[in-house]
Write an enzyme that holds these catalytic residues in place. Structure first.
Site, PDB file in Angstrom:
ATOM      1  N   GLU A 218       0.963  -1.240  -0.036  1.00  0.00           N
ATOM      2  CA  GLU A 218       0.108   0.016   0.067  1.00  0.00           C
ATOM      3  C   GLU A 218       0.898   1.176  -0.057  1.00  0.00           C
ATOM      4  O   GLU A 218       0.323   2.376   0.369  1.00  0.00           O
ATOM      5  CB  GLU A 218      -1.023  -0.198   1.220  1.00  0.00           C
ATOM      6  CG  GLU A 218      -1.828  -1.190   1.119  1.00  0.00           C
ATOM      7  CD  GLU A 218      -2.829  -1.292   2.434  1.00  0.00           C
ATOM      8  OE1 GLU A 218      -2.927  -0.317   3.019  1.00  0.00           O
ATOM      9  OE2 GLU A 218      -3.607  -2.310   2.411  1.00  0.00           O
ATOM     10  N   LYS A 356     -15.957  -1.257   2.543  1.00  0.00           N
ATOM     11  CA  LYS A 356     -15.124  -1.794   1.301  1.00  0.00           C
ATOM     12  C   LYS A 356     -16.084  -2.570   0.427  1.00  0.00           C
ATOM     13  O   LYS A 356     -16.903  -3.444   0.807  1.00  0.00           O
ATOM     14  CB  LYS A 356     -14.253  -2.963   1.878  1.00  0.00           C
ATOM     15  CG  LYS A 356     -12.880  -2.369   2.709  1.00  0.00           C
ATOM     16  CD  LYS A 356     -12.076  -3.597   3.443  1.00  0.00           C
ATOM     17  CE  LYS A 356     -10.747  -2.833   3.779  1.00  0.00           C
ATOM     18  NZ  LYS A 356     -10.170  -3.985   4.749  1.00  0.00           N
TER      19      LYS A 356
END
EC number: 4.2.1.11
Length: 446
Positions: A218, A356
């Site tokens: 990330e 999400k």
């Protein structure tokens, strides 16, 4: 005029980790609309099913040819001729009729795959926005019944130090994020964040060597940090050195399910060491006490997944103890699932949802989860996954839903910055009709 779906074609592409994922091209009378779905590394056991081929001779079993086949042969023929503005109708048809699989927590998408259904759901949103001659973020706001005149730009939660399942160091907590709540705009928040990120990089290089500045999935760093105190001290020092003390706060994603022992009901803070230090095996109550201590010492404003996904009791204890001042976010606990959210509300387990879209598997259900959370005065943080694509859908979604906060990685790696760059564009296009959430990020509820 009806804008009907004329063709749907799915393909296998690669995500940011080199694993296959699903991309869909959906064609209407207005053109081709594309969407690609992400994939998580530390996944909650209650998430909707991401369908993988499990053919070890191909992509180590991670291929998505079956999901592609399900789209092209089962879903697509049923959607041809439908109006692309019928988002809810089409999502419900895919989830309830064409798939129809269920668990005690609701529709599980285990027949066709959440990755198959979601790719189409996202592409239909884009087609619907075009049919309505509006931007994706305004169209999504309309679908959610939100204000489309005055809109909210989110505070970015930038994941800059990695541990847990995301990193090869000893650090048990998965993410340490910087949150520029004191910035006057999204654009400036990203500048604050990028400057702290580069300051942190040079501090890490000095202290741990140049190898420690390699970035993870990330975009964050994974130096050989041993514990949370060391990571937090490093962040506080970097924030101060960059000149943003009091303007940039800290958020953590513990991902505690990754180091929970279900038999002994304990948490192993040294879970990545073969002969672990037994003094670092904690009870739920000891972990509650550790979080309280960290919050007193450091400028922490949000803690995600502080306990295992079934440890409702300790979630409730922590929320009662510090929930007034600190956001307690359910990710693995809630998996963007309205039924799990209802249970958490009943148990007062947390006070915020991590949203999400691929955990639940359709945009209609993701919006429902968000609205249920906001109706009950929870915060909502829109989130990426560790395996991402160049698709920027969640940038439009966070503005549409007025949640005031997004996490989509460090200001590094193109699949992360793609989302932040889209938010720059949205902020610019909104002009005076867009305001930055800032330190009110938990309150964007209207």
């Amino acid at each position: 005029m009806a804008h009907v779906i004329t063709r749907i074609n799915a393909r296998e592409i690669l995500d940011s980790r080199g694993n296959p994922t699903v991309e869909v091209d959906l064609e209407t009378t207005l053109g081709i609309f594309r969407a690609a779905v992400p994939s998580g590394a530390s996944t909650g056991i209650y998430e909707a099913l991401e369908l993988r081929d499990n053919d070890k001779s191909r992509y180590l079993g991670k291929g998505v040819q079956q999901a592609i086949k399900n789209i092209n042969e089962i879903i697509a023929p049923k959607l041809i001729g439908l109006d692309c503005r019928e988002q809810k109708k089409i999502d419900n048809m895919m989830v309830q009729e064409l798939d129809g699989s269920k668990t005690e927590w609701g529709w599980s998408k285990s027949k066709l795959g959440a990755n198959a259904i979601l790719a189409i759901s996202m592409a239909i949103c884009r087609a619907g926005a075009a049919a309505n001659k509006t931007s994706l973020y305004k169209y999504l706001a309309q679908l959610a019944g939100k204000n489309t005149e005055k809109m909210i730009l989110p505070v970015p939660c930038l994941n800059v130090i990695n541990g847990g399942s995301h990193a090869g160091n000893k650090l048990s907590f998965q993410e340490f994020m910087i949150v520029p709540v004191g910035a006057p705009s999204f654009k400036e928040a990203m500048r604050y964040g990028a400057e702290v990120y580069h300051t942190l990089k040079s501090e890490i290089k000095k202290k741990y060597g140049i190898d420690a500045t390699n970035v993870g999935d990330e975009g964050g760093f994974a130096p050989n940090i041993l514990n949370a105190h060391e990571a937090l001290d490093l962040l506080v020092a970097s924030i101060k050195k960059a000149g943003y003390e009091n303007k940039v706060k800290i958020a953590m994603d513990v991902a505690a399910s990754e180091f929970y022992n279900i038999e002994t009901k304990t948490y192993d803070l040294d879970f990545k060491t073969p002969n672990n230090d037994k003094s670092l095996v904690k009870t739920g109550q000891e972990l509650v006490d550790l979080y309280i201590e960290l919050v007193k010492k450091y400028p922490i404003i949000s803690i995600e997944d502080p306990f295992d996904q079934d440890d409702w009791e300790n979630y409730a204890k922590l929320t009662e103890a510090i929930g007034k001042d600190v956001q307690i976010v359910g990710d693995d606990l809630l998996v963007t699932n309205p039924t799990r959210i209802e249970k958490a509300l009943e148990k007062k387990a947390c006070n915020a949802l991590l949203l999400k879209v691929n955990q639940i598997g359709s945009i209609t259900e993701a919006i429902e989860a968000c609205l249920l959370s906001q109706k009950n005065n929870w915060g909502v943080m829109v989130s990426h996954r560790s395996g991402e694509t160049e698709d920027v859908f969640i940038a439009d979604l966070v503005v549409a839903l007025r949640t005031g906060q997004i996490k989509t990685g460090a200001p590094c790696r193109s699949e992360r910055n793609a989302k932040y760059n889209q938010l720059f564009r949205i902020e610019e296009s909104l002009g005076a009709n867009g305001s930055f959430a800032g330190d009110k990020f938990r309150l964007q509820l209207n």
